[in-house]
Scaffold this motif. Structure first.
Motif, PDB file in Angstrom:
ATOM      1  N   PRO A 284       0.809  -1.232   0.000  1.00  0.00           N
ATOM      2  CA  PRO A 284       0.000   0.000   0.000  1.00  0.00           C
ATOM      3  C   PRO A 284       0.833   1.269   0.000  1.00  0.00           C
ATOM      4  N   ILE A 285       1.994   1.241   0.666  1.00  0.00           N
ATOM      5  CA  ILE A 285       2.869   2.411   0.674  1.00  0.00           C
ATOM      6  C   ILE A 285       3.405   2.689  -0.733  1.00  0.00           C
ATOM      7  N   LEU A 286       3.672   1.622  -1.481  1.00  0.00           N
ATOM      8  CA  LEU A 286       4.284   1.754  -2.812  1.00  0.00           C
ATOM      9  C   LEU A 286       3.255   1.881  -3.930  1.00  0.00           C
ATOM     10  N   ALA A 287       1.980   2.023  -3.605  1.00  0.00           N
ATOM     11  CA  ALA A 287       0.927   2.003  -4.629  1.00  0.00           C
ATOM     12  C   ALA A 287       1.116   3.089  -5.679  1.00  0.00           C
ATOM     13  N   SER A 288       1.398   4.319  -5.264  1.00  0.00           N
ATOM     14  CA  SER A 288       1.574   5.413  -6.227  1.00  0.00           C
ATOM     15  C   SER A 288       2.783   5.178  -7.119  1.00  0.00           C
ATOM     16  N   GLN A 289       3.860   4.670  -6.526  1.00  0.00           N
ATOM     17  CA  GLN A 289       5.062   4.385  -7.316  1.00  0.00           C
ATOM     18  C   GLN A 289       4.811   3.243  -8.304  1.00  0.00           C
ATOM     19  N   MET A 290       4.044   2.249  -7.890  1.00  0.00           N
ATOM     20  CA  MET A 290       3.706   1.145  -8.795  1.00  0.00           C
ATOM     21  C   MET A 290       2.852   1.641  -9.953  1.00  0.00           C
ATOM     22  N   LYS A 291       1.944   2.551  -9.649  1.00  0.00           N
ATOM     23  CA  LYS A 291       1.087   3.134 -10.690  1.00  0.00           C
ATOM     24  C   LYS A 291       1.928   3.856 -11.729  1.00  0.00           C
ATOM     25  N   LEU A 292       2.889   4.661 -11.268  1.00  0.00           N
ATOM     26  CA  LEU A 292       3.778   5.373 -12.180  1.00  0.00           C
ATOM     27  C   LEU A 292       4.666   4.399 -12.951  1.00  0.00           C
ATOM     28  N   ALA A 293       5.169   3.371 -12.272  1.00  0.00           N
ATOM     29  CA  ALA A 293       6.050   2.392 -12.919  1.00  0.00           C
ATOM     30  C   ALA A 293       5.329   1.662 -14.046  1.00  0.00           C
ATOM     31  N   VAL A 294       4.068   1.310 -13.824  1.00  0.00           N
ATOM     32  CA  VAL A 294       3.285   0.628 -14.861  1.00  0.00           C
ATOM     33  C   VAL A 294       3.055   1.555 -16.049  1.00  0.00           C
ATOM     34  N   THR A 295       2.757   2.816 -15.772  1.00  0.00           N
ATOM     35  CA  THR A 295       2.559   3.791 -16.853  1.00  0.00           C
ATOM     36  C   THR A 295       3.821   3.916 -17.703  1.00  0.00           C
ATOM     37  N   LEU A 296       4.977   4.046 -17.057  1.00  0.00           N
ATOM     38  CA  LEU A 296       6.242   4.157 -17.791  1.00  0.00           C
ATOM     39  C   LEU A 296       6.539   2.887 -18.567  1.00  0.00           C
ATOM     40  N   ALA A 297       6.221   1.726 -17.982  1.00  0.00           N
ATOM     41  CA  ALA A 297       6.462   0.447 -18.666  1.00  0.00           C
ATOM     42  C   ALA A 297       5.628   0.342 -19.932  1.00  0.00           C
ATOM     43  N   ILE A 298       4.366   0.780 -19.857  1.00  0.00           N
ATOM     44  CA  ILE A 298       3.489   0.739 -21.032  1.00  0.00           C
ATOM     45  C   ILE A 298       4.021   1.656 -22.131  1.00  0.00           C
ATOM     46  N   ILE A 299       4.408   2.879 -21.745  1.00  0.00           N
ATOM     47  CA  ILE A 299       4.936   3.832 -22.721  1.00  0.00           C
ATOM     48  C   ILE A 299       6.201   3.289 -23.376  1.00  0.00           C
ATOM     49  N   ASN A 300       7.119   2.754 -22.563  1.00  0.00           N
ATOM     50  CA  ASN A 300       8.368   2.218 -23.102  1.00  0.00           C
ATOM     51  C   ASN A 300       8.121   1.018 -24.019  1.00  0.00           C
ATOM     52  N   ALA A 301       7.139   0.200 -23.673  1.00  0.00           N
ATOM     53  CA  ALA A 301       6.849  -0.984 -24.485  1.00  0.00           C
ATOM     54  C   ALA A 301       6.292  -0.589 -25.853  1.00  0.00           C
ATOM     55  N   VAL A 302       5.318   0.313 -25.864  1.00  0.00           N
ATOM     56  CA  VAL A 302       4.699   0.714 -27.130  1.00  0.00           C
ATOM     57  C   VAL A 302       5.704   1.449 -28.015  1.00  0.00           C
ATOM     58  N   GLN A 303       6.617   2.212 -27.406  1.00  0.00           N
ATOM     59  CA  GLN A 303       7.565   3.006 -28.170  1.00  0.00           C
ATOM     60  C   GLN A 303       8.901   2.309 -28.409  1.00  0.00           C
ATOM     61  N   VAL A 304       9.067   1.074 -27.960  1.00  0.00           N
ATOM     62  CA  VAL A 304      10.369   0.421 -28.052  1.00  0.00           C
ATOM     63  C   VAL A 304      10.860   0.407 -29.500  1.00  0.00           C
ATOM     64  N   PHE A 305      12.074   0.884 -29.700  1.00  0.00           N
ATOM     65  CA  PHE A 305      12.633   0.957 -31.046  1.00  0.00           C
ATOM     66  C   PHE A 305      14.096   0.552 -31.083  1.00  0.00           C
ATOM     67  N   ASP A 306      14.924   1.217 -30.278  1.00  0.00           N
ATOM     68  CA  ASP A 306      16.371   1.025 -30.385  1.00  0.00           C
ATOM     69  C   ASP A 306      16.774  -0.419 -30.128  1.00  0.00           C
ATOM     70  N   THR A 307      16.186  -1.059 -29.112  1.00  0.00           N
ATOM     71  CA  THR A 307      16.549  -2.447 -28.803  1.00  0.00           C
ATOM     72  C   THR A 307      16.255  -3.363 -29.981  1.00  0.00           C
ATOM     73  N   VAL A 308      15.043  -3.245 -30.530  1.00  0.00           N
ATOM     74  CA  VAL A 308      14.636  -4.103 -31.644  1.00  0.00           C
ATOM     75  C   VAL A 308      15.446  -3.792 -32.894  1.00  0.00           C
ATOM     76  N   PHE A 309      15.610  -2.522 -33.200  1.00  0.00           N
ATOM     77  CA  PHE A 309      16.278  -2.147 -34.448  1.00  0.00           C
ATOM     78  C   PHE A 309      17.746  -2.568 -34.435  1.00  0.00           C
ATOM     79  N   ILE A 310      18.424  -2.418 -33.318  1.00  0.00           N
ATOM     80  CA  ILE A 310      19.837  -2.780 -33.253  1.00  0.00           C
ATOM     81  C   ILE A 310      20.028  -4.293 -33.252  1.00  0.00           C
ATOM     82  N   LEU A 311      19.161  -5.006 -32.536  1.00  0.00           N
ATOM     83  CA  LEU A 311      19.348  -6.457 -32.396  1.00  0.00           C
ATOM     84  C   LEU A 311      18.853  -7.236 -33.609  1.00  0.00           C
ATOM     85  N   THR A 312      17.654  -6.933 -34.079  1.00  0.00           N
ATOM     86  CA  THR A 312      17.030  -7.795 -35.092  1.00  0.00           C
ATOM     87  C   THR A 312      16.441  -7.050 -36.281  1.00  0.00           C
ATOM     88  N   LYS A 313      16.270  -5.722 -36.170  1.00  0.00           N
ATOM     89  CA  LYS A 313      15.562  -4.938 -37.204  1.00  0.00           C
ATOM     90  C   LYS A 313      14.152  -5.469 -37.459  1.00  0.00           C
TER      91      LYS A 313
END
Length: 302
Positions: free
Chosen positions: A217-246
């Motif tokens: 419960p103490i970490l709830a706000s931080q978990m909420k922010l972490a999930v939001t950032l994870a979603i954004i990073n996942a949808v926008q992921v580019f450099d990892t894919v492009f460099i490794l496999t294109k």
């Protein structure tokens, strides 16, 4: 008698923000507005610029490559969310349990120091580790007599996407997958009064009970922010894919960002590329709103 502030005194603090807002408008909002506009045009970036209505959006959802990219990014998003809700929390809890402040500082520095390393360097390092012929992972497996487990990690449709997700393991040295989240969780635990934990201990709460009834419960706000950032990073992921496999092999690791880049800068379909970008924006907005609605904030504990 208190002297009344003049309009200039009220406006003065906001004037310092004007350069920041000006830069945001020039380099963020105007390009985004142009992308939305051009998503309704058949545009090659130069001389071809014909209104096409919703044709680009219809083409995107008929494009099997783009649909495969949405499926892949869905898998990546689920993996990223699970990662930021487990390993960084566990690491923060373990570090917080260390009694010595000096040892905490050393361990925290070791966990976060890789964040200063450029992401491209980390990705190239993992590309070397997972190389099919002379990769470190395969060489280690063969030296242990496990030749049957050695494989082209980035060249097989069965393992390529998982290998892309694995980059940065154990995901504490990357700002996108754990480094920043670890600091958020650890900071929240540190800022909580120790009286709360002592009271739980006096009441007979064990480690598991304290974790689920107090720490989470103490970490709830931080978990909420972490999930939001994870979603954004996942949808926008580019450099990892492009460099490794294109995006390969085939479409095994293709993502919307790679589709956007290839359509816009390889095939000069800037209108279609803009439509893909708008769809990515809509997906991020929808998932963020759902996350903000479903996940709770930290509750006050008296």
């Amino acid at each position: 008698m208190k002297k009344k502030k003049t309009p200039w005194q009220y406006a003065k603090p906001y004037l310092f923000l004007l350069p920041i807002y000006a830069l945001m408008v020039i380099f963020k909002y105007i390009p985004f507005g142009m992308a939305v506009e051009k998503s309704f045009f058949t545009w090659n970036g130069t001389n071809v610029n014909q209104f096409a209505g919703l044709a680009n959006y219809a083409q995107a959802f008929r494009d099997p490559v783009f649909m495969d990219s949405l499926k892949n990014v869905g898998i990546i998003a689920v993996a990223y969310v699970l990662i930021v809700l487990t390993i960084p929390i566990l690491a923060a809890e373990l570090l917080y349990a260390v009694r010595s402040r000096r040892k905490q500082y050393v361990i925290r520095t070791a966990f976060t120091f890789p964040m200063v390393v450029p992401g491209v360097v980390i990705i190239l390092l993992w590309k070397w580790l997972m190389a099919g012929d002379n990769g470190v992972i395969n060489n280690v497996l063969m030296s242990m007599g496990l030749e049957e487990m050695a494989m082209p990690w980035l060249g097989s449709t069965k393992t390529a996407l998982g290998s892309v997700i694995a980059v940065g393991f154990p995901w504490l040295g990357s700002a996108t997958l754990g480094g920043l989240q670890f600091l958020l969780y650890y900071g929240a635990l540190q800022s909580t009064s120790s009286d709360l934990f002592e009271a739980a201990q006096i009441d007979g709460a064990n480690i598991v009970q304290r974790f689920f009834r107090i720490d989470l419960p103490i970490l709830a706000s931080q978990m909420k922010l972490a999930v939001t950032l994870a979603i954004i990073n996942a949808v926008q992921v580019f450099d990892t894919v492009f460099i490794l496999t294109k995006g390969g092999p085939g479409t095994a690791t293709i993502t919307p960002s790679v589709v956007l880049y290839e359509q816009g800068f390889t095939y000069k379909k800037m209108g279609y590329s803009s439509a893909v970008g708008v769809i990515m924006f809509a997906i991020i907005m929808i998932l963020t709103v759902i996350n903000q609605t479903m996940m709770k904030n930290t509750e006050k504990m008296d």
